[in-house]
Scaffold this motif. Sequence first.
Motif, short mmCIF file in Angstrom:
data_model
loop_
_atom_site.label_atom_id
_atom_site.label_comp_id
_atom_site.label_asym_id
_atom_site.label_seq_id
_atom_site.Cartn_x
_atom_site.Cartn_y
_atom_site.Cartn_z
N LYS A 114 0.92 -1.37 0.03
CA LYS A 114 -0.07 0.07 0.12
C LYS A 114 0.85 1.25 0.06
N PRO A 115 0.59 1.98 -0.85
CA PRO A 115 1.37 3.34 -0.88
C PRO A 115 1.38 4.27 0.18
N VAL A 116 2.63 4.73 0.72
CA VAL A 116 2.34 5.42 2.29
C VAL A 116 2.92 6.90 1.55
N GLY A 117 3.90 7.17 0.91
CA GLY A 117 4.22 8.80 0.75
C GLY A 117 5.57 8.93 0.22
N SER A 118 6.16 10.19 0.47
CA SER A 118 7.51 10.29 0.32
C SER A 118 8.16 11.15 1.42
N ALA A 119 9.37 11.38 1.39
CA ALA A 119 9.90 11.99 2.74
C ALA A 119 11.26 12.63 2.44
N GLN A 120 11.64 13.77 2.99
CA GLN A 120 12.94 14.26 2.97
C GLN A 120 13.21 14.79 4.33
N VAL A 121 14.65 14.67 4.70
CA VAL A 121 15.26 15.28 5.91
C VAL A 121 16.49 15.74 5.40
N ALA A 122 16.81 17.22 5.92
CA ALA A 122 17.81 17.99 5.72
C ALA A 122 18.19 18.63 6.82
N TRP A 123 19.58 18.59 7.15
CA TRP A 123 19.86 19.02 8.31
C TRP A 123 21.50 19.57 8.16
N SER A 124 21.74 20.65 9.11
CA SER A 124 23.11 21.27 8.68
C SER A 124 23.78 21.79 9.84
N ALA A 125 25.00 21.77 9.90
CA ALA A 125 25.87 22.49 11.35
C ALA A 125 26.72 23.46 10.68
N ARG A 126 26.94 24.55 11.12
CA ARG A 126 27.82 25.53 10.78
C ARG A 126 28.67 26.19 11.70
N ARG A 127 29.68 26.93 11.32
CA ARG A 127 30.75 27.45 12.50
C ARG A 127 31.15 26.36 13.28
N LEU A 128 31.56 25.27 12.96
CA LEU A 128 32.28 24.36 13.96
C LEU A 128 33.74 24.64 13.88
N ASP A 129 34.14 25.05 14.95
CA ASP A 129 35.80 25.37 15.06
C ASP A 129 36.47 24.27 15.25
N VAL A 130 37.23 23.96 14.20
CA VAL A 130 37.94 22.51 13.78
C VAL A 130 38.68 22.20 15.00
N PRO A 131 39.89 23.00 15.34
CA PRO A 131 40.69 22.64 16.52
C PRO A 131 40.00 22.41 17.78
N ALA A 132 38.98 23.10 17.96
CA ALA A 132 38.27 23.38 19.11
C ALA A 132 37.35 21.54 19.20
N VAL A 133 37.00 21.36 18.04
CA VAL A 133 36.09 19.96 17.92
C VAL A 133 37.11 18.93 18.04
#
Length: 496
Positions: free
Chosen positions: A290-309
């Motif tokens: 039985k057909p249900v539908g379609s989906a999408q999830v988009a997430w992002s992360a910005r300004r991550l200080d690389v040395p600190a992470v």
Amino acid sequence: MKKTVGALSGLALAVAAICTAGAWYTGQQLPAVLDQSIAQSNQQLAQSIAGAGGSAQIELLSLERHLYSSTARYHLKVENLQLGEERVSFELTFVDRIEHGPLPWSRLKAFKLMPVMASSNYALEKDAGTAGWFAASNDVAPLQGHMSLGYDRSVDGQLRLMPLDITQAEGSSVKLSGVTLDISGGAKGETVKLAGDLGSLAMTLVTPDRPPVKIALQGLELAANLKLTPFGFYVGQVDLLLADSAFTYGDRQAELAFKGMEQRNDYQIEGSQLAVKQVYKVADISYDGKPVGSAQVAWSARRLDVPAVQALMEFYANNLPAFEQATAAGVSPSQALTEAQRADFQQRILAVLAGKPQLALDDVSFKTANGESRFKLTVDLAQPASLDLPLEQVSRQMIEQVQSDLSLSKPMIGDLAALQAKVQGEDVQQIEQASRAGEMVAQMAMYTQLATIKDDAIVSNLHYANGQVNLNGKNMTVEQFAALLMSNFGALQGPR
């Protein structure tokens, strides 16, 4: 005529002499090149598993050198690697027949006429640990491939996982059509390109006390275009596509199927800050036919200080054994740290927050035949004065801004409720009643004062900044907003 034959013969002798000289040169250079490649590979292995504990090491066991070719044996040893909830250890040995340049015979047969330093043809070696794997691949080396090394130290080749067919006594089985992975890269691994393909995978998992689980995948493709950063990791684009997948499970052996699945990952770095964006899409979902539908999830992360992470990840990796012991003993992982370690941990968290990172759900959407719902959420973080302050103060200082937008389609809710009724075998009247579930949810949302109604959608918009909340156009303090949530939570619990 004699002059022509003589000229051609002289040319052939000249080419043979050049090839012989090139092969001799390659043979002389090969040990140093292998040592450099293995050292580079071990460094990249250490970086890639830094957050998973354990260790991985490649070792050159032997090298037999001849004029036109050499034979090398490598040993890969992986110990105590964290994969999910399990620790994994294994050892593999590879045999590598290395053809010396400039014109290896295997490349000439494939009409690849560009001179290279060497052409490597490697394969997994059969031993007690891999005998079962060889049996599943019809006694062909299940893992094999080839790689060409250019005079500029660039690499180009292909890794192949051969077709496998495994059937166990209790009925579990795995059937794989094979996997190919094309690989190319720069001299020092500064650029890497990958293109992979998996035709089909069919698995049946049988356990004594549960119905069988069947998994079928078809048309899996991987594409990656990456470049190495000064921080020791790669950024760029990584895409994963899956044409069809199906999961059959439960007493009814119902099938959950997905078509047109996509995962697109984009990693970019500017200065010392990293930005990450991932998008997941499913073009078509069906359940039990039985057909249900379609989906999408988009997430992002910005300004991550690389040395600190990286410093925070290093702390976690160094203290992972202590965290695991604390968890096994039923206590908080933080209790496994000394006061000095806790202070160090807090400083590393504050360093990450100093970059003012932003985390966002850019789009969470679900679409059925009659409606589509969407949700967005953005959170901007900042560095608090101290993590030792009361939790309320830390939260106010750390959460700089929040924006969320929800549009919940009433027809979509009705479609899903009707589908559930059909799957459960309800009669036509009950299915019709279920299809009106969206109206009931809309009334409840209006009652809570957390949402409004716009056309066929239940809408809720929230913005927080500077200690003030704006909910659907109404301003209030954080305390008033919390009281509104608590009153609705109490109403949902009902009388005790």
